[in-house]
Structure formats: C-alpha cells, structure tokens
Design an enzyme around this catalytic site. Structure first.
Site: not given
Length: 109
Positions: A6-8
């Site tokens: 999951l990206d930021e």
C-alpha cells in the site's frame, strides 16, 4: 511477507504470507487485483477509456505504458470506514469513485 503493498496515501487490506513462492506468484503472474478508488474531482468517460487502454506513467524518470485494465465509474459511494483525516479528498470539490481492476502494480499506477 506482504503480498503487494500500500502506498503512503492508500488504505486497504494487505495480505501476508510465510510462503515466498505464493507471494512471488501473486505479484508477478498477472493475477487481477480490484481496487475501489476515490478520485479528487470528477472523472469523465473519455478518461475511463484512456485508463482501459493503458496510460503513460513515470517511474524513476522513465516513461512506462500501463497494461489495459477494467475501469468503471461507481454510481454509489461504497460503504467503507472513514478515510484518514490526512487525505484531503472531497473537502473542496466533488470526488469520483471507480472500480479499477489491474493485472500489474507499477509504482502509483
């Protein structure tokens, strides 16, 4: 080990496994992954068509053409927990919800 990431500024389910071969197979084999995506602003059918045919993105200064995907505007807002307050989506203008199914997971695709 995680299957995917999951990206930021992403929220969601992250699958974990102790089976490295399974993780590698899911990450590299083109298994479809479906995402519910909230966009800041309205999206039109022309943009959906572009997504479906693949779009050019930048990865570390290199241009990359994404694979075709399935994209659909959702008529109703999905029932999800409230987003993190750090996300500014939907504060100053309308947002759009999409169902996006991809077979790859390039950086911020």
């Amino acid at each position: 080990m995680p299957i995917g990431r999951l990206d930021e500024k992403s929220e969601g389910l992250l699958l974990l496994t102790t089976d490295g071969k399974l993780s590698d197979r899911v990450n590299r084999s083109g298994i479809e992954k479906q995402y519910l995506v909230q966009l800041d602003g309205a999206i039109d059918n022309r943009a959906i068509e572009r997504l479906e045919h693949g779009v050019e993105i930048g990865i570390s200064g290199t241009k990359y053409q994404t694979l075709p995907c399935q994209a659909k505007i959702l008529d109703e807002v999905p029932e999800l927990p409230p987003p993190d307050k750090k996300l500014r989506i939907d504060r100053h203008r309308p947002s759009s919800w999409l169902s996006l199914t991809i077979q790859e997971g390039k950086y911020r695709q």
